[in-house]
Design an enzyme around this catalytic site. Structure first.
Site, PDB file in Angstrom:
ATOM      1  CE1 TYR A  49      -3.094  -2.998   0.283  1.00 31.18           C
ATOM      2  CE2 TYR A  49      -3.453  -2.492   2.593  1.00 31.18           C
ATOM      3  CZ  TYR A  49      -3.708  -3.270   1.482  1.00 31.18           C
ATOM      4  OH  TYR A  49      -4.594  -4.318   1.581  1.00 31.18           O
TER       5      TYR A  49
ATOM      6  CG  HIS B 260      -1.395  -8.749  -0.127  1.00 33.98           C
ATOM      7  ND1 HIS B 260      -0.957  -7.464   0.022  1.00 33.98           N
ATOM      8  CD2 HIS B 260      -2.737  -8.637  -0.320  1.00 33.98           C
ATOM      9  CE1 HIS B 260      -1.972  -6.626  -0.066  1.00 33.98           C
ATOM     10  NE2 HIS B 260      -3.063  -7.308  -0.283  1.00 33.98           N
TER      11      HIS B 260
ATOM     12  CB  SER C  45     -13.690  -4.745  -0.335  1.00 33.59           C
ATOM     13  OG  SER C  45     -12.401  -4.394  -0.792  1.00 33.59           O
ATOM     14  N   PRO C  46     -15.514  -4.655   2.969  1.00 33.36           N
ATOM     15  CG  PRO C  46     -15.539  -3.945   5.201  1.00 33.36           C
ATOM     16  CD  PRO C  46     -14.614  -4.142   4.028  1.00 33.36           C
ATOM     17  CG  LEU C  47     -18.169  -0.368   4.101  1.00 27.39           C
ATOM     18  CD1 LEU C  47     -17.649   1.011   4.490  1.00 27.39           C
ATOM     19  CD2 LEU C  47     -19.557  -0.604   4.717  1.00 27.39           C
ATOM     20  N   GLY C  48     -18.089  -3.083  -0.012  1.00 34.03           N
ATOM     21  CA  GLY C  48     -18.090  -3.190  -1.474  1.00 34.03           C
ATOM     22  C   GLY C  48     -17.299  -2.065  -2.121  1.00 34.03           C
TER      23      GLY C  48
ATOM     24  N   GLY D  27     -17.014   0.820  -1.222  1.00 34.09           N
ATOM     25  CA  GLY D  27     -17.806   2.051  -1.138  1.00 34.09           C
ATOM     26  C   GLY D  27     -19.181   1.935  -1.767  1.00 34.09           C
ATOM     27  CG  PHE D  28     -21.710  -0.024  -5.495  1.00 30.98           C
ATOM     28  CD1 PHE D  28     -21.726   0.952  -6.487  1.00 30.98           C
ATOM     29  CD2 PHE D  28     -22.800  -0.882  -5.398  1.00 30.98           C
ATOM     30  CE1 PHE D  28     -22.809   1.065  -7.359  1.00 30.98           C
ATOM     31  CE2 PHE D  28     -23.881  -0.770  -6.262  1.00 30.98           C
ATOM     32  CZ  PHE D  28     -23.884   0.203  -7.245  1.00 30.98           C
TER      33      PHE D  28
END
Ligand code: NAP
Length: 325
Positions: free
Chosen positions: A55, A121, A200-203, A205-206
């Site tokens: 990152y 990773h 990415s639990p919020l997709g 951001g989507f």
């Protein structure tokens, strides 16, 4: 904040994904703002902080190290090795000598004498997982690493790795619009006593509803290369958001909170790591730890969202090729 366990590691029920502070979704934020966001999370009870060598590369680990230095012993630092030269656009590299070199460099950037959770990773098809687990085991014996993790590994890899060095956590994508881990992965983790960290639990951001077909992504935003985020697919996938909106309204919660609480309600050993660059969204996301979804809520969410046919792959073809199944 309540605590949960990932294997033998105790962490806050929601962690903080630090990636977007430096990388992935545009240019990130200033060091001062990133430090402030991470410290605000700690003040609200977050004790699990997620980063990776790649990152930045490198700058996100350095940011996290600076931010947590005053309270380092009270938090769990998770980072990852596994790409050539720490560059996630290059092929995997989990040769034992490379793992050892990454550990030394990550320790310096994180300003610490031990990495609490060290993930591979991506699975490296060139290096048997037994060798990877063996290299991490030696780092654990040397006191430089406390726990071993895998990311986007399939069940065979998980079993083989766990036989050499117990795995504390698997970190893979899991959310209301990516439920593949339910079929094979979760049962194996339960059997082996391995925790699960949905990324990415919020997709990306989507699922929060903040992204529409009119959203313009910056040139450096990785979602430009993700088929699921093409303009056409965002328009098609809006159905999911409309249904989620109705569920959230009925519960007096936000869509982000429903997405996170739904993950936590699956298993007591699931710890999502939503990422944000904004304090008000951090507050909102952490509010999900207080939201209880009943078994009836879970059934109704499944019924409402289950027949939505989500459009678009979650990764580009090149990135998809790195996923171990
Ligand atoms: N192991 C792996 O291969 C892997 C892959 C990807 C990610 N990760 C880890 O998982 C962490 C989280 O995943 P992620 O960052 O990909 O995705 P995410 O947490 O699902 O979503 C992050 C995105 O959602 C936005 N957001 C967050 N909270 C919001 C809210 N309440 N309302 C509206 N928008 C909101 C953020 O934008 P703002 O900043 O503008 O709020 C950001 O663009 C990363 O930070 C990283 O540590 C690991």
């Amino acid at each position: 904040m309540q605590k949960r366990h990932l294997g033998a590691l105790e962490v806050s029920a929601i962690g903080l994904g630090c990636m977007g502070l430096s990388y992935g979704y545009g240019s990130g934020v200033s060091t001062a703002d990133g430090v402030a966001l991470i410290r605000a999370a700690f003040d609200r009870g977050v004790t699990l902080f997620d980063t990776a060598e790649c990152y930045g590369p490198f700058s996100n680990e350095a940011l996290l190290g600076e931010a947590v230095e005053p309270f380092r012993d009270q938090v769990v630092l998770a980072t990852k090795f596994g790409f050539q030269d720490g560059d996630s656009t290059r092929p995997p590299d989990s040769r034992p000598e490379r793992i050892r070199a990454v550990a030394e460099a990550s320790l310096k950037r994180l300003r610490t004498d031990r990495i609490d959770l060290f993930y591979q990773h991506r699975v490296d098809p060139q290096v048997p997982i037994e060798e990877v687990a063996g290299a991490v085991k030696e780092l654990i014996e040397a006191g430089k690493v406390k726990h071993f993790g895998l990311s986007e590994a399939g069940v065979d890899t998980i079993r083989r790795a766990h036989a050499i060095q117990p795995v504390a956590a698997l970190q893979s994508e899991y959310s209301l619009w990516w439920r593949e881990p339910e079929a094979q992965i979760l049962p194996v983790l339960e059997q082996l006593g391995i925790g699960f960290v949905p990324f990415s639990p919020l997709g990306k951001g989507f699922l929060t509803g903040a992204i529409t077909d009119r959203t313009e992504f910056a040139d450096t935003d990785f979602r430009r290369s993700v088929p699921r985020f093409s303009e056409e697919n965002r328009r098609a996938n809006q159905t999911l958001i409309d249904r989620l909106d109705a569920i959230a309204a009925a519960k007096g919660a936000t869509k982000a909170q429903i997405a996170l609480a739904w993950l936590m309600a699956q298993k007591p050993w699931i710890v999502p790591i939503p990422g944000t660059t904004k304090k008000h969204r951090l507050e909102e996301n952490l509010g999900a730890a207080e939201l209880r979804l009943s078994p009836e809520d879970m059934v109704s969410i499944s019924q409402s969202l289950g027949d939505v046919d989500v459009q678009g792959e979650r990764y580009s073809a090149a990135a998809q090729a790195r996923i171990d199944r």
